[in-house]
Scaffold this motif. Structure first.
Motif, mmCIF file in Angstrom:
data_model
loop_
_atom_site.group_PDB
_atom_site.id
_atom_site.type_symbol
_atom_site.label_atom_id
_atom_site.label_comp_id
_atom_site.label_asym_id
_atom_site.label_seq_id
_atom_site.Cartn_x
_atom_site.Cartn_y
_atom_site.Cartn_z
ATOM 1 N N VAL A 3 31.276 43.581 47.729
ATOM 2 C CA VAL A 3 31.799 44.164 48.964
ATOM 3 C C VAL A 3 32.695 43.121 49.626
ATOM 4 O O VAL A 3 32.292 41.971 49.816
ATOM 5 N N GLN A 4 33.912 43.537 49.959
ATOM 6 C CA GLN A 4 34.887 42.613 50.557
ATOM 7 C C GLN A 4 34.723 42.632 52.083
ATOM 8 O O GLN A 4 35.140 43.568 52.746
ATOM 9 N N ALA A 5 34.071 41.629 52.615
ATOM 10 C CA ALA A 5 33.886 41.566 54.073
ATOM 11 C C ALA A 5 34.494 40.280 54.620
ATOM 12 O O ALA A 5 33.988 39.698 55.578
ATOM 13 N N CYS A 6 35.578 39.797 53.950
ATOM 14 C CA CYS A 6 36.261 38.607 54.460
ATOM 15 C C CYS A 6 37.748 38.888 54.586
ATOM 16 O O CYS A 6 38.202 40.016 54.398
ATOM 17 N N HIS A 7 38.486 37.845 54.939
ATOM 18 C CA HIS A 7 39.962 37.881 54.972
ATOM 19 C C HIS A 7 40.527 38.960 55.883
ATOM 20 O O HIS A 7 41.615 39.466 55.663
ATOM 21 N N PHE A 8 39.763 39.348 56.875
ATOM 22 C CA PHE A 8 40.231 40.296 57.894
ATOM 23 C C PHE A 8 40.573 41.680 57.367
ATOM 24 O O PHE A 8 41.401 42.380 57.930
ATOM 25 N N TYR A 9 39.911 42.077 56.297
ATOM 26 C CA TYR A 9 39.895 43.500 55.954
ATOM 27 C C TYR A 9 38.904 44.161 56.914
ATOM 28 O O TYR A 9 38.252 43.491 57.723
ATOM 29 N N LEU A 10 38.746 45.485 56.793
ATOM 30 C CA LEU A 10 38.036 46.250 57.829
ATOM 31 C C LEU A 10 36.665 45.666 58.220
ATOM 32 O O LEU A 10 36.392 45.437 59.402
ATOM 33 N N CYS A 56 28.431 40.107 48.333
ATOM 34 C CA CYS A 56 29.248 40.382 49.508
ATOM 35 C C CYS A 56 30.050 39.126 49.838
ATOM 36 O O CYS A 56 29.508 38.023 49.895
ATOM 37 N N ARG A 57 31.354 39.311 50.023
ATOM 38 C CA ARG A 57 32.245 38.163 50.281
ATOM 39 C C ARG A 57 32.552 38.077 51.772
ATOM 40 O O ARG A 57 32.974 39.064 52.379
ATOM 41 N N ILE A 58 32.304 36.910 52.326
ATOM 42 C CA ILE A 58 32.480 36.757 53.783
ATOM 43 C C ILE A 58 33.348 35.532 54.110
ATOM 44 O O ILE A 58 33.488 34.624 53.297
ATOM 45 N N GLY A 141 37.941 28.870 46.759
ATOM 46 C CA GLY A 141 38.952 28.250 47.607
ATOM 47 C C GLY A 141 39.355 26.872 47.126
ATOM 48 O O GLY A 141 38.644 25.899 47.364
ATOM 49 N N LYS A 142 40.466 26.817 46.442
ATOM 50 C CA LYS A 142 41.025 25.560 45.936
ATOM 51 C C LYS A 142 40.016 24.750 45.132
ATOM 52 O O LYS A 142 39.864 23.553 45.338
ATOM 53 N N ILE A 143 39.297 25.450 44.279
ATOM 54 C CA ILE A 143 38.473 24.722 43.308
ATOM 55 C C ILE A 143 39.310 24.757 42.033
ATOM 56 O O ILE A 143 39.157 25.622 41.188
ATOM 57 N N PHE A 163 37.080 30.864 40.737
ATOM 58 C CA PHE A 163 38.444 30.349 40.602
ATOM 59 C C PHE A 163 39.435 31.472 40.879
ATOM 60 O O PHE A 163 39.230 32.602 40.443
ATOM 61 N N GLY A 164 40.507 31.176 41.582
ATOM 62 C CA GLY A 164 41.535 32.174 41.877
ATOM 63 C C GLY A 164 42.816 31.865 41.143
ATOM 64 O O GLY A 164 43.050 32.316 40.019
ATOM 65 N N ARG A 165 43.650 31.019 41.754
ATOM 66 C CA ARG A 165 44.985 30.778 41.187
ATOM 67 C C ARG A 165 44.949 30.120 39.821
ATOM 68 O O ARG A 165 45.873 30.289 39.024
ATOM 69 N N GLN A 166 43.870 29.375 39.520
ATOM 70 C CA GLN A 166 43.785 28.776 38.188
ATOM 71 C C GLN A 166 43.798 29.847 37.104
ATOM 72 O O GLN A 166 44.241 29.606 35.989
ATOM 73 N N CYS A 194 53.135 33.052 44.556
ATOM 74 C CA CYS A 194 52.299 34.249 44.394
ATOM 75 C C CYS A 194 51.784 34.736 45.751
ATOM 76 O O CYS A 194 51.704 35.937 46.010
ATOM 77 N N LEU A 195 51.463 33.792 46.629
ATOM 78 C CA LEU A 195 50.876 34.170 47.920
ATOM 79 C C LEU A 195 51.927 34.654 48.903
ATOM 80 O O LEU A 195 51.650 35.516 49.733
ATOM 81 N N GLN A 196 53.146 34.130 48.770
ATOM 82 C CA GLN A 196 54.216 34.587 49.658
ATOM 83 C C GLN A 196 54.449 36.095 49.466
ATOM 84 O O GLN A 196 54.792 36.810 50.407
HETATM 85 C C1 LIG Z 1 48.244 36.316 44.227
HETATM 86 C C2 LIG Z 1 46.989 36.386 45.039
HETATM 87 C C3 LIG Z 1 46.566 37.607 45.570
HETATM 88 C C4 LIG Z 1 45.422 37.669 46.345
HETATM 89 N N1 LIG Z 1 45.063 38.879 46.868
HETATM 90 C C5 LIG Z 1 43.964 38.948 47.633
HETATM 91 C C6 LIG Z 1 43.587 40.195 48.183
HETATM 92 O O1 LIG Z 1 44.226 41.218 47.987
HETATM 93 N N2 LIG Z 1 42.464 40.227 48.930
HETATM 94 C C7 LIG Z 1 41.730 39.103 49.174
HETATM 95 O O2 LIG Z 1 40.732 39.192 49.883
HETATM 96 N N3 LIG Z 1 42.060 37.912 48.678
HETATM 97 C C8 LIG Z 1 43.160 37.806 47.914
HETATM 98 N N4 LIG Z 1 43.526 36.601 47.407
HETATM 99 C C9 LIG Z 1 42.715 35.396 47.723
HETATM 100 C C10 LIG Z 1 41.736 35.152 46.598
HETATM 101 O O3 LIG Z 1 40.747 36.163 46.599
HETATM 102 C C11 LIG Z 1 41.020 33.803 46.741
HETATM 103 O O4 LIG Z 1 40.206 33.818 47.897
HETATM 104 C C12 LIG Z 1 41.984 32.667 46.876
HETATM 105 O O5 LIG Z 1 42.981 32.764 45.889
HETATM 106 C C13 LIG Z 1 41.224 31.345 46.826
HETATM 107 O O6 LIG Z 1 41.016 30.894 45.571
HETATM 108 P P1 LIG Z 1 42.011 29.786 44.903
HETATM 109 O O7 LIG Z 1 42.266 28.767 45.973
HETATM 110 O O8 LIG Z 1 41.220 29.298 43.727
HETATM 111 O O9 LIG Z 1 43.252 30.514 44.513
HETATM 112 C C14 LIG Z 1 44.662 36.502 46.599
HETATM 113 C C15 LIG Z 1 45.061 35.288 46.037
HETATM 114 C C16 LIG Z 1 46.206 35.225 45.269
HETATM 115 C C17 LIG Z 1 46.603 33.903 44.687
#
Ligand SMILES: Cc1cc2nc3c(=O)[nH]c(=O)nc-3n(C[C@H](O)[C@H](O)[C@H](O)COP(=O)(O)O)c2cc1C
Ligand code: SF4
Length: 213
Positions: A3-10, A56-58, A141-143, A163-166, A194-196
């Motif tokens: 469940v996505q409950a972080c990043h200012f979604y609903l 659940c992600r917060i 987060g930046k691991i 891991f995200g961007r890795q 990618c984030l821009q």
């Molecule tokens: C291209 C991209 C798209 C992402 N899209 C979402 C998203 O739609 N919703 C969200 O909650 N987080 C999103 N994130 C954030 C990731 O879920 C994650 O928290 C973040 O990348 C931190 O991990 P990292 O530092 O290892 O990349 C996105 C990250 C990237 C790089």
């Protein structure tokens, strides 16, 4: 399932004092802001039964790290555990930016960590949450390196790392780890391409460098 409950979604908008200005039973002081998330987790648990793992992600941090923010995150962790979550995944939001949409300017809190943020920026708060619940805690987060992930686990700061961007930079990230080829992994350069795209609302892109072997 998560469940996505972080990043200012609903769901996260209900949890945060930045966005929850309600005056009904879903606002105000605790338990108002937590009520909606608790009801969602309880309803999912009732519906799916005990079998499937429910994470659940917060937000562990919202823009600033203070003791009261940490306390709030641990409180949400305990509520999640009681409501039936099996795992808590800690992410966060470190800064706000100005974005324009249809001629109006808005403040937007950004989920992704930038090159100004230290690696593992959410590890401390994940550890605080871990100390106050008995279910496993994931941190992201930046691991960026498997070695950092391993040290977080070895120090008992979290039970799992994400891991995200890795994974964007290395399309066979999991396979390389499995095969003991961590030294062949490419590094995310934090170029922010990618984030821009998320901020601009356009189609997804990664930097060309990400894909150069
Ligand atoms: C291209 C991209 C798209 C992402 N899209 C979402 C998203 O739609 N919703 C969200 O909650 N987080 C999103 N994130 C954030 C990731 O879920 C994650 O928290 C973040 O990348 C931190 O991990 P990292 O530092 O290892 O990349 C996105 C990250 C990237 C790089
Ligand atoms: S586009 Fe840039 S920030 Fe995104 S994964 Fe590739 S190197 Fe990292």
């Amino acid at each position: 399932m998560e469940v996505q409950a972080c990043h200012f979604y609903l769901l996260s908008q209900f949890l945060s004092p930045y966005s929850n200005k309600r005056e009904d039973e879903y606002g105000g002081d605790c338990p108002g802001p937590h009520r909606f998330l608790r009801q969602v987790i309880e309803a999912i648990r009732r519906r799916v039964g005990d079998g499937p793992l429910l994470s659940c992600r917060i937000n562990g941090i919202e823009s600033i790290e203070t003791d009261s923010v940490f306390r709030k995150a641990t409180q949400i962790g305990r509520i999640l555990e009681k409501a039936g979550a099996d795992l808590i995944h800690v992410s966060g939001v470190k800064r706000a930016i100005k974005v324009s949409y249809e001629g109006k300017t808005y403040t937007r809190l950004v989920a992704a960590l930038t090159n100004e943020d230290p690696p593992g920026s959410f590890v401390d708060v994940a550890f605080r949450i871990k100390q106050s619940v008995s279910i496993p805690v994931i941190v992201s987060g930046k691991i960026f390196s498997p070695a950092l992930g391993e040290s977080i686990l070895q120090q008992g700061k979290a039970d799992m790392v994400a891991f995200g961007r890795q994974m964007l930079v290395n399309d066979r990230f999991g396979r390389f780890l499995y095969e003991g080829r961590a030294n062949e992994l490419k590094q995310c350069t934090e170029c922010y391409t990618c984030l821009q795209c998320l901020i601009d609302g356009g189609p997804g892109r990664v930097s060309v460098e990400s894909w150069v072997v």
